[in-house]
Design a protein around this motif. Structure first.
Motif, PDB file in Angstrom:
ATOM      1  N   MET B   1       8.273 -24.259 -25.236  1.00 42.90           N
ATOM      2  CA  MET B   1       9.117 -25.243 -25.929  1.00 42.90           C
ATOM      3  C   MET B   1       9.576 -24.698 -27.287  1.00 42.90           C
ATOM      4  SD  MET B   1       8.244 -29.252 -26.539  1.00 42.90           S
ATOM      5  CE  MET B   1       7.604 -29.698 -24.929  1.00 42.90           C
ATOM      6  N   GLU B   2      10.781 -25.045 -27.646  1.00 48.16           N
ATOM      7  CA  GLU B   2      11.319 -24.558 -28.920  1.00 48.16           C
ATOM      8  C   GLU B   2      10.530 -25.138 -30.109  1.00 48.16           C
ATOM      9  OE1 GLU B   2      15.629 -24.491 -30.978  1.00 48.16           O
ATOM     10  OE2 GLU B   2      15.633 -24.837 -28.803  1.00 48.16           O
ATOM     11  N   LEU B   3      10.337 -24.327 -31.106  1.00 46.76           N
ATOM     12  CA  LEU B   3       9.550 -24.798 -32.249  1.00 46.76           C
ATOM     13  C   LEU B   3      10.399 -25.673 -33.174  1.00 46.76           C
ATOM     14  CD1 LEU B   3       7.586 -21.554 -33.167  1.00 46.76           C
ATOM     15  CD2 LEU B   3       6.801 -23.532 -31.855  1.00 46.76           C
ATOM     16  N   PHE B   4       9.730 -26.559 -33.900  1.00 48.78           N
ATOM     17  CA  PHE B   4      10.435 -27.428 -34.849  1.00 48.78           C
ATOM     18  C   PHE B   4      10.671 -26.703 -36.170  1.00 48.78           C
ATOM     19  CE2 PHE B   4       8.179 -30.514 -32.111  1.00 48.78           C
ATOM     20  CZ  PHE B   4       9.273 -31.229 -31.661  1.00 48.78           C
ATOM     21  N   ARG B   5      11.824 -27.002 -36.784  1.00 41.29           N
ATOM     22  CA  ARG B   5      12.114 -26.445 -38.108  1.00 41.29           C
ATOM     23  C   ARG B   5      12.353 -27.597 -39.075  1.00 41.29           C
ATOM     24  NH1 ARG B   5      17.306 -23.954 -36.943  1.00 41.29           N
ATOM     25  NH2 ARG B   5      17.280 -25.801 -35.630  1.00 41.29           N
ATOM     26  N   SER B  12      13.965 -36.509 -33.828  1.00 46.48           N
ATOM     27  CA  SER B  12      14.003 -35.604 -32.680  1.00 46.48           C
ATOM     28  C   SER B  12      12.591 -35.137 -32.309  1.00 46.48           C
ATOM     29  CB  SER B  12      14.891 -34.398 -32.982  1.00 46.48           C
ATOM     30  OG  SER B  12      14.214 -33.505 -33.843  1.00 46.48           O
ATOM     31  N   LEU B  13      11.721 -35.128 -33.311  1.00 50.14           N
ATOM     32  CA  LEU B  13      10.329 -34.718 -33.100  1.00 50.14           C
ATOM     33  C   LEU B  13       9.673 -35.632 -32.064  1.00 50.14           C
ATOM     34  CD1 LEU B  13       8.330 -32.834 -35.155  1.00 50.14           C
ATOM     35  CD2 LEU B  13       7.411 -35.077 -35.577  1.00 50.14           C
ATOM     36  N   ILE B  14       9.868 -36.934 -32.270  1.00 46.08           N
ATOM     37  CA  ILE B  14       9.232 -37.900 -31.364  1.00 46.08           C
ATOM     38  C   ILE B  14       9.976 -37.970 -30.037  1.00 46.08           C
ATOM     39  CG2 ILE B  14       8.556 -40.327 -31.079  1.00 46.08           C
ATOM     40  CD1 ILE B  14       6.950 -38.638 -33.173  1.00 46.08           C
ATOM     41  N   ASN B  15      11.318 -37.824 -30.106  1.00 41.25           N
ATOM     42  CA  ASN B  15      12.071 -37.798 -28.847  1.00 41.25           C
ATOM     43  C   ASN B  15      11.590 -36.671 -27.944  1.00 41.25           C
ATOM     44  OD1 ASN B  15      13.670 -39.973 -29.443  1.00 41.25           O
ATOM     45  ND2 ASN B  15      15.301 -38.739 -30.378  1.00 41.25           N
ATOM     46  N   ARG B  16      11.293 -35.536 -28.554  1.00 41.14           N
ATOM     47  CA  ARG B  16      10.906 -34.381 -27.747  1.00 41.14           C
ATOM     48  C   ARG B  16       9.433 -34.398 -27.340  1.00 41.14           C
ATOM     49  NH1 ARG B  16      12.911 -29.242 -30.788  1.00 41.14           N
ATOM     50  NH2 ARG B  16      11.110 -28.347 -29.786  1.00 41.14           N
ATOM     51  N   ASN B  17       8.585 -34.916 -28.173  1.00 38.56           N
ATOM     52  CA  ASN B  17       7.159 -34.880 -27.859  1.00 38.56           C
ATOM     53  C   ASN B  17       6.468 -36.135 -28.404  1.00 38.56           C
ATOM     54  OD1 ASN B  17       4.493 -34.309 -27.415  1.00 38.56           O
ATOM     55  ND2 ASN B  17       4.440 -32.424 -28.633  1.00 38.56           N
ATOM     56  N   TYR B  18       6.389 -37.167 -27.558  1.00 38.02           N
ATOM     57  CA  TYR B  18       5.829 -38.429 -28.066  1.00 38.02           C
ATOM     58  C   TYR B  18       4.322 -38.362 -28.354  1.00 38.02           C
ATOM     59  CZ  TYR B  18       4.521 -39.211 -23.176  1.00 38.02           C
ATOM     60  OH  TYR B  18       3.992 -39.089 -21.938  1.00 38.02           O
ATOM     61  N   ASN B  19       3.660 -37.295 -27.851  1.00 40.03           N
ATOM     62  CA  ASN B  19       2.233 -37.118 -28.180  1.00 40.03           C
ATOM     63  C   ASN B  19       2.024 -36.905 -29.679  1.00 40.03           C
ATOM     64  OD1 ASN B  19       1.181 -37.375 -25.582  1.00 40.03           O
ATOM     65  ND2 ASN B  19       1.747 -35.261 -25.110  1.00 40.03           N
ATOM     66  N   LEU B  20       3.117 -36.625 -30.387  1.00 41.55           N
ATOM     67  CA  LEU B  20       2.991 -36.385 -31.822  1.00 41.55           C
ATOM     68  C   LEU B  20       2.923 -37.680 -32.632  1.00 41.55           C
ATOM     69  CD1 LEU B  20       5.437 -33.370 -32.257  1.00 41.55           C
ATOM     70  CD2 LEU B  20       2.952 -33.345 -32.452  1.00 41.55           C
ATOM     71  N   LEU B  21       3.111 -38.825 -31.965  1.00 44.86           N
ATOM     72  CA  LEU B  21       3.065 -40.097 -32.707  1.00 44.86           C
ATOM     73  C   LEU B  21       1.804 -40.240 -33.561  1.00 44.86           C
ATOM     74  CD1 LEU B  21       4.625 -42.598 -30.120  1.00 44.86           C
ATOM     75  CD2 LEU B  21       5.400 -42.253 -32.477  1.00 44.86           C
ATOM     76  N   PRO B  22       0.604 -40.126 -32.984  1.00 41.63           N
ATOM     77  CA  PRO B  22      -0.568 -40.262 -33.845  1.00 41.63           C
ATOM     78  C   PRO B  22      -0.687 -39.127 -34.866  1.00 41.63           C
ATOM     79  CG  PRO B  22      -1.229 -39.689 -31.596  1.00 41.63           C
ATOM     80  CD  PRO B  22       0.229 -39.976 -31.560  1.00 41.63           C
ATOM     81  N   VAL B  23      -0.125 -37.964 -34.529  1.00 41.93           N
ATOM     82  CA  VAL B  23      -0.222 -36.829 -35.461  1.00 41.93           C
ATOM     83  C   VAL B  23       0.540 -37.129 -36.745  1.00 41.93           C
ATOM     84  CG1 VAL B  23       0.237 -34.367 -35.780  1.00 41.93           C
ATOM     85  CG2 VAL B  23      -0.509 -35.207 -33.536  1.00 41.93           C
ATOM     86  N   ILE B  24       1.769 -37.640 -36.611  1.00 41.15           N
ATOM     87  CA  ILE B  24       2.537 -37.917 -37.840  1.00 41.15           C
ATOM     88  C   ILE B  24       1.898 -39.069 -38.623  1.00 41.15           C
ATOM     89  CG2 ILE B  24       4.719 -36.988 -36.931  1.00 41.15           C
ATOM     90  CD1 ILE B  24       5.687 -39.923 -36.771  1.00 41.15           C
ATOM     91  N   VAL B  56       2.428 -29.614 -36.306  1.00 46.23           N
ATOM     92  CA  VAL B  56       3.145 -30.192 -35.163  1.00 46.23           C
ATOM     93  C   VAL B  56       3.506 -29.113 -34.138  1.00 46.23           C
ATOM     94  CG1 VAL B  56       4.024 -32.255 -36.319  1.00 46.23           C
ATOM     95  CG2 VAL B  56       5.419 -30.188 -36.290  1.00 46.23           C
ATOM     96  N   ASN B  57       3.783 -27.905 -34.604  1.00 45.64           N
ATOM     97  CA  ASN B  57       4.109 -26.840 -33.651  1.00 45.64           C
ATOM     98  C   ASN B  57       2.880 -26.385 -32.864  1.00 45.64           C
ATOM     99  OD1 ASN B  57       6.906 -26.657 -33.912  1.00 45.64           O
ATOM    100  ND2 ASN B  57       6.710 -25.471 -35.807  1.00 45.64           N
ATOM    101  N   THR B  58       1.715 -26.460 -33.489  1.00 43.78           N
ATOM    102  CA  THR B  58       0.484 -26.130 -32.764  1.00 43.78           C
ATOM    103  C   THR B  58       0.273 -27.106 -31.606  1.00 43.78           C
ATOM    104  OG1 THR B  58      -0.501 -25.319 -34.797  1.00 43.78           O
ATOM    105  CG2 THR B  58      -2.012 -25.777 -33.003  1.00 43.78           C
ATOM    106  N   TYR B  59       0.594 -28.382 -31.854  1.00 43.97           N
ATOM    107  CA  TYR B  59       0.434 -29.377 -30.797  1.00 43.97           C
ATOM    108  C   TYR B  59       1.510 -29.242 -29.726  1.00 43.97           C
ATOM    109  CZ  TYR B  59      -3.137 -32.198 -33.089  1.00 43.97           C
ATOM    110  OH  TYR B  59      -4.301 -32.635 -33.638  1.00 43.97           O
ATOM    111  N   THR B  60       2.658 -28.696 -30.118  1.00 43.09           N
ATOM    112  CA  THR B  60       3.792 -28.660 -29.206  1.00 43.09           C
ATOM    113  C   THR B  60       3.743 -27.445 -28.293  1.00 43.09           C
ATOM    114  OG1 THR B  60       5.086 -29.786 -30.877  1.00 43.09           O
ATOM    115  CG2 THR B  60       6.319 -28.758 -29.108  1.00 43.09           C
ATOM    116  N   ASP B  61       3.304 -26.308 -28.837  1.00 38.62           N
ATOM    117  CA  ASP B  61       3.295 -25.077 -28.053  1.00 38.62           C
ATOM    118  C   ASP B  61       1.896 -24.458 -28.090  1.00 38.62           C
ATOM    119  OD1 ASP B  61       3.580 -22.633 -26.959  1.00 38.62           O
ATOM    120  OD2 ASP B  61       5.234 -21.972 -28.251  1.00 38.62           O
ATOM    121  N   ASP B  62       1.262 -24.413 -26.900  1.00 37.67           N
ATOM    122  CA  ASP B  62      -0.108 -23.899 -26.813  1.00 37.67           C
ATOM    123  C   ASP B  62      -0.261 -22.483 -27.349  1.00 37.67           C
ATOM    124  OD1 ASP B  62      -1.029 -26.151 -25.736  1.00 37.67           O
ATOM    125  OD2 ASP B  62      -1.196 -25.420 -23.661  1.00 37.67           O
TER     126      ASP B  62
END
Lengths: 200, 232
Positions: B1-5, B12-24, B56-62
């Motif tokens: 997955m493309e990394l966030f900048r 767009s962060l949540i649109n792409r990866n809703y698992n990040l909700l508790p992270v933010i 957030v990128n650690t959570y998004t890309d293993d």
């Protein structure tokens, strides 16, 4: 399945003695041989449960054993001088020391009979546990260490470890408490036998 | 997955990866971003943007391993974040999982002994996890904070390497629990109740894995390096 027992040992005292003890408890056909090379004359046997009791210190005639294994259920029992030697005999399925009590010898034969006579490979495929693996998982759940399990089932520590590995692969469970839960769920063990606080 | 900048929209962060909700949320960021970018929201909340992106990128890309970035932050920042995560597990996730498990138990009408065993096993797992979190909160994190404050090795030496082993033990139990249910338990329960419980459990496992990756590969690696420096 037909059952035949071979006692292969250079000592006549041991051959005859073991044969007498076995015949006291079981009705079985026992062949006594001085050396394992004589096993080659018996490779024509098929469809039998073969219990081969061999001198742990002598040559075992692997070639004849491999041939026998093709058409029979073969259980290899090492006749060992003492405990220490028993743990150094990993090629064997079971160990028997010269100082084993008649009850232990009797139990050993029962254990072999329980785990023998069933096509092993078929069971590996459908993930079912063999009766030997069920024995092992039960003892694990009771909190026994590898060494204690080995002693109880007359097998080497190596064999116990390999059973544990197979159990984990088949069941997808690694921890002792996970295996305990599995054993209880499958009635291999009664919940009263364990202390749930400690083991689960 | 493309990394966030940092130029990306926060939405767009949540649109792409809703698992990040508790992270933010752990950073104190809440929904309703309008058109703000990640950089703008971080500035508003006084959050170190690079640190936020690394997390957030650690959570998004293993496979993402933000070595260079992470080494530029103080481990204290990381510890704050990890502590917040622990709090989230203890106060929200574990009680939720337990509630769902109770619903499964209640849905069972007969032959429930196996399910009760699963419950005991879960309780054992939970106790072990809590002990592990407590060890980190009360021993490991304060040790690291002291280490960076005093810049001096303590007399008793380091106990940092102990944790990695601990993680594995706790992870094994969770995977055993899942396999017991998925493969071995006879289904004497309401399917929907079990699905909800299992989904929560599997999601928690993913979250824990990411969390452990941050601890083992980033925090602990960094501290071990620092200890080596101090020994010189």
């Amino acid at each position: 399945m037909k059952e035949s027992v071979f006692i292969v040992h250079r000592s006549e005292i041991i051959r005859k003695g073991l044969s007498l003890i076995l015949q006291e408890y079981f009705k079985m056909e026992i062949t006594q041989l001085t050396t394992a090379s004589d096993l080659s004359s018996f490779t024509g046997i098929t469809n039998s449960i073969m219990i081969l009791m061999l001198d742990a210190q002598a040559e075992i005639n692997q070639k004849a054993i491999d041939l026998l294994k093709k058409n029979n259920e073969v259980a290899l029992v090492a006749i060992c001088q003492d405990e220490e030697e028993a743990h150094q005999a990993p090629v064997f399925d079971y160990q028997l020391t010269l100082y084993a009590s008649p009850v232990q010898i009797q139990k050993l034969i029962q254990i072999i009979r329980q785990s023998g006579g069933k096509p092993k490979n078929a069971m590996v495929e459908n993930g079912e546990l063999t009766s030997r693996e069920k024995e092992v998982i039960k003892l694990i759940a009771l909190g026994l260490a590898n060494k204690e399990i080995a002693d109880k089932l007359f097998i080497s520590i190596h064999t116990v470890i390999s059973h544990r590995k197979n159990l984990t692969e088949k069941l997808g469970i690694k921890s002792i408490s996970g295996l305990t839960v599995y054993a209880i769920m499958n009635n291999l063990l009664d919940i009263q036998d364990i202390n749930p606080e400690e083991l689960i | 997955m493309e990394l966030f900048r940092k130029e990306d929209k926060m939405s767009s962060l949540i649109n792409r990866n809703y698992n990040l909700l508790p992270v933010i949320n752990r950073f104190g960021i809440r929904l309703g971003f309008k058109e703000k970018t990640i950089g703008e929201v971080c500035q508003e909340k006084q959050i170190n943007t690079d640190f936020f992106l690394a997390i957030v990128n650690t959570y998004t890309d293993d496979s993402y391993f933000p070595e260079a970035e992470f080494l530029s932050f103080s481990p204290i920042l990381l510890i704050d974040y990890l502590k917040n995560t622990h709090k989230y597990y203890i106060q929200y996730v574990l009680p939720k999982i337990e509630r769902l498990l109770n619903e499964v138990l209640e849905s069972c009408t007969d032959n429930c002994s196996s399910l009760k065993m699963i419950n005991s096993f879960y309780q054992k797992y939970k106790a072990e996890l809590l002990l592990h979190l407590k060890l980190e909160d009360e021993k490991v994190f304060p040790y690291i904070i002291e280490l960076y404050k005093n810049k001096k090795l303590s007399a008793e030496g380091s106990f940092i390497e102990v944790i990695e082993n601990e993680h594995t033990n706790v992870e094994v139990k969770l995977s055993d629990l899942e396999n017991l249910i998925i493969r071995h338990l006879s289904p004497n329960y309401d399917d929907n109740a079990m699905n909800e419980f299992l989904t929560a459990l599997l999601q928690f496992e993913n979250d824990l894995n990411d969390h452990a990756r941050i601890e083992d590969h980033i925090l602990i690696t960094q501290v071990i390096e620092f200890e080596k420096e101090l020994k010189k």
